[in-house]
Every structure is written in C-alpha cells, then in structure tokens.
Design a protein around this motif. Sequence first.
Motif, PDB file in Angstrom:
ATOM      1  N   ILE A  14      10.938   4.942   8.071  1.00 27.16           N
ATOM      2  CA  ILE A  14      11.594   4.287   9.173  1.00 27.16           C
ATOM      3  C   ILE A  14      13.320   4.037   8.484  1.00 27.16           C
ATOM      4  O   ILE A  14      14.003   4.229   9.469  1.00 27.16           O
ATOM      5  CB  ILE A  14      10.853   2.631   9.212  1.00 27.16           C
ATOM      6  N   LEU A  15      13.204   3.792   7.494  1.00 30.50           N
ATOM      7  CA  LEU A  15      14.648   3.642   6.837  1.00 30.50           C
ATOM      8  C   LEU A  15      15.369   5.051   6.971  1.00 30.50           C
ATOM      9  O   LEU A  15      16.593   4.932   7.143  1.00 30.50           O
ATOM     10  CB  LEU A  15      14.648   2.872   5.446  1.00 30.50           C
ATOM     11  N   LEU A  16      14.722   5.941   6.598  1.00 34.88           N
ATOM     12  CA  LEU A  16      15.527   7.375   6.651  1.00 34.88           C
ATOM     13  C   LEU A  16      15.850   7.707   8.151  1.00 34.88           C
ATOM     14  O   LEU A  16      16.835   8.277   8.308  1.00 34.88           O
ATOM     15  CB  LEU A  16      14.295   8.444   5.981  1.00 34.88           C
ATOM     16  N   ILE A  17      14.882   7.388   9.010  1.00 36.70           N
ATOM     17  CA  ILE A  17      15.330   7.435  10.505  1.00 36.70           C
ATOM     18  C   ILE A  17      16.714   6.979  10.713  1.00 36.70           C
ATOM     19  O   ILE A  17      17.555   7.321  11.614  1.00 36.70           O
ATOM     20  CB  ILE A  17      14.120   7.386  11.120  1.00 36.70           C
ATOM     21  N   LEU A  18      16.593   5.620  10.403  1.00 34.20           N
ATOM     22  CA  LEU A  18      17.775   4.849  10.858  1.00 34.20           C
ATOM     23  C   LEU A  18      19.125   5.314  10.206  1.00 34.20           C
ATOM     24  O   LEU A  18      20.218   5.111  10.624  1.00 34.20           O
ATOM     25  CB  LEU A  18      17.488   3.166  10.337  1.00 34.20           C
ATOM     26  N   VAL A  19      18.860   5.706   8.948  1.00 29.86           N
ATOM     27  CA  VAL A  19      20.206   6.137   8.169  1.00 29.86           C
ATOM     28  C   VAL A  19      20.589   7.417   8.991  1.00 29.86           C
ATOM     29  O   VAL A  19      21.858   7.591   8.827  1.00 29.86           O
ATOM     30  CB  VAL A  19      19.815   6.375   6.541  1.00 29.86           C
ATOM     31  N   MET A  20      19.640   8.160   9.451  1.00 31.69           N
ATOM     32  CA  MET A  20      19.908   9.585   9.760  1.00 31.69           C
ATOM     33  C   MET A  20      20.754   9.321  11.204  1.00 31.69           C
ATOM     34  O   MET A  20      21.536   9.876  11.748  1.00 31.69           O
ATOM     35  CB  MET A  20      18.838  10.469  10.103  1.00 31.69           C
ATOM     36  N   ALA A  21      20.305   8.329  11.969  1.00 38.90           N
ATOM     37  CA  ALA A  21      20.549   7.779  13.248  1.00 38.90           C
ATOM     38  C   ALA A  21      22.126   7.423  13.154  1.00 38.90           C
ATOM     39  O   ALA A  21      23.121   7.836  13.712  1.00 38.90           O
ATOM     40  CB  ALA A  21      20.097   6.718  13.822  1.00 38.90           C
ATOM     41  N   VAL A  22      22.346   6.567  12.107  1.00 41.13           N
ATOM     42  CA  VAL A  22      23.677   6.183  11.919  1.00 41.13           C
ATOM     43  C   VAL A  22      24.677   7.334  11.505  1.00 41.13           C
ATOM     44  O   VAL A  22      25.834   7.552  11.980  1.00 41.13           O
ATOM     45  CB  VAL A  22      23.801   4.965  10.758  1.00 41.13           C
ATOM     46  N   PHE A  23      24.165   8.152  10.441  1.00 42.49           N
ATOM     47  CA  PHE A  23      24.860   9.267  10.124  1.00 42.49           C
ATOM     48  C   PHE A  23      25.330  10.308  11.186  1.00 42.49           C
ATOM     49  O   PHE A  23      26.331  10.691  11.480  1.00 42.49           O
ATOM     50  CB  PHE A  23      24.172  10.167   8.939  1.00 42.49           C
ATOM     51  N   PHE A  24      24.608  10.667  11.844  1.00 41.69           N
ATOM     52  CA  PHE A  24      24.723  11.618  12.950  1.00 41.69           C
ATOM     53  C   PHE A  24      25.605  10.864  14.096  1.00 41.69           C
ATOM     54  O   PHE A  24      26.327  11.566  14.560  1.00 41.69           O
ATOM     55  CB  PHE A  24      23.443  11.990  13.575  1.00 41.69           C
TER      56      PHE A  24
ATOM     57  N   THR B 229       0.878  -1.217   0.037  1.00 41.51           N
ATOM     58  CA  THR B 229      -0.179  -0.003  -0.156  1.00 41.51           C
ATOM     59  C   THR B 229       0.850   1.406   0.057  1.00 41.51           C
ATOM     60  O   THR B 229       1.931   1.101   0.392  1.00 41.51           O
ATOM     61  CB  THR B 229      -0.976   0.075   1.382  1.00 41.51           C
ATOM     62  N   ASP B 230       0.346   2.386  -0.412  1.00 41.20           N
ATOM     63  CA  ASP B 230       1.134   3.409  -0.528  1.00 41.20           C
ATOM     64  C   ASP B 230       1.503   4.071   0.841  1.00 41.20           C
ATOM     65  O   ASP B 230       2.590   4.664   1.039  1.00 41.20           O
ATOM     66  CB  ASP B 230       0.374   4.731  -1.234  1.00 41.20           C
ATOM     67  N   TYR B 231       0.623   4.029   1.972  1.00 44.31           N
ATOM     68  CA  TYR B 231       0.768   4.165   3.326  1.00 44.31           C
ATOM     69  C   TYR B 231       1.710   3.440   3.872  1.00 44.31           C
ATOM     70  O   TYR B 231       2.669   3.944   4.742  1.00 44.31           O
ATOM     71  CB  TYR B 231      -0.548   4.622   4.113  1.00 44.31           C
ATOM     72  N   GLY B 232       1.712   2.278   3.578  1.00 44.90           N
ATOM     73  CA  GLY B 232       2.778   1.225   4.129  1.00 44.90           C
ATOM     74  C   GLY B 232       4.095   1.566   3.539  1.00 44.90           C
ATOM     75  O   GLY B 232       5.311   1.492   4.294  1.00 44.90           O
ATOM     76  N   LEU B 233       4.205   1.796   2.285  1.00 41.78           N
ATOM     77  CA  LEU B 233       5.664   1.994   1.654  1.00 41.78           C
ATOM     78  C   LEU B 233       6.179   3.390   2.045  1.00 41.78           C
ATOM     79  O   LEU B 233       7.192   3.661   2.366  1.00 41.78           O
ATOM     80  CB  LEU B 233       5.433   2.066   0.096  1.00 41.78           C
ATOM     81  N   MET B 234       5.277   4.432   2.254  1.00 43.86           N
ATOM     82  CA  MET B 234       5.786   5.712   2.936  1.00 43.86           C
ATOM     83  C   MET B 234       6.191   5.547   4.552  1.00 43.86           C
ATOM     84  O   MET B 234       7.244   6.082   4.889  1.00 43.86           O
ATOM     85  CB  MET B 234       4.956   6.693   2.838  1.00 43.86           C
ATOM     86  N   SER B 235       5.521   4.532   5.046  1.00 46.13           N
ATOM     87  CA  SER B 235       5.964   4.472   6.584  1.00 46.13           C
ATOM     88  C   SER B 235       7.402   3.894   6.585  1.00 46.13           C
ATOM     89  O   SER B 235       8.183   3.969   7.394  1.00 46.13           O
ATOM     90  CB  SER B 235       5.001   3.407   7.296  1.00 46.13           C
TER      91      SER B 235
END
Length: 47
Positions: free
Chosen positions: A20-30, A10-16
């Motif tokens: 989630i992946l963006l937040i994990l990448v940002m956590a590793v980067f910071f 679903t579109d809302y599932g893919l956006m979620s």
Amino acid sequence: MKLMIDLFSTDYGLMSLIVILLILVMAVFFTRLFMGKMKNVAQTPLE
C-alpha cells in the motif's frame, strides 16, 4: 482492533502495508513526473 493488530503484527499484514505504501509513493512520483513533463511540453515553442 483485530484488523490493526493483524496489519502490524503478521507477515501478510506487513507485506500488505508495504505494498500500500509503495503504491502511494509511486502515485506521487508519477504525478510529479507527468506534471513536470506536461509543463515542459507546454513551454517549448512549436516548430
């Protein structure tokens, strides 16, 4: 199983999933950024 089907089909599932992946990448980067800065500050002598 319905949860996984909704997450990937679903579109809302893919956006979620993207958020989630963006937040994990940002956590590793910071984490790497701040650890590197703390190491640089610890190595510089005080004046």
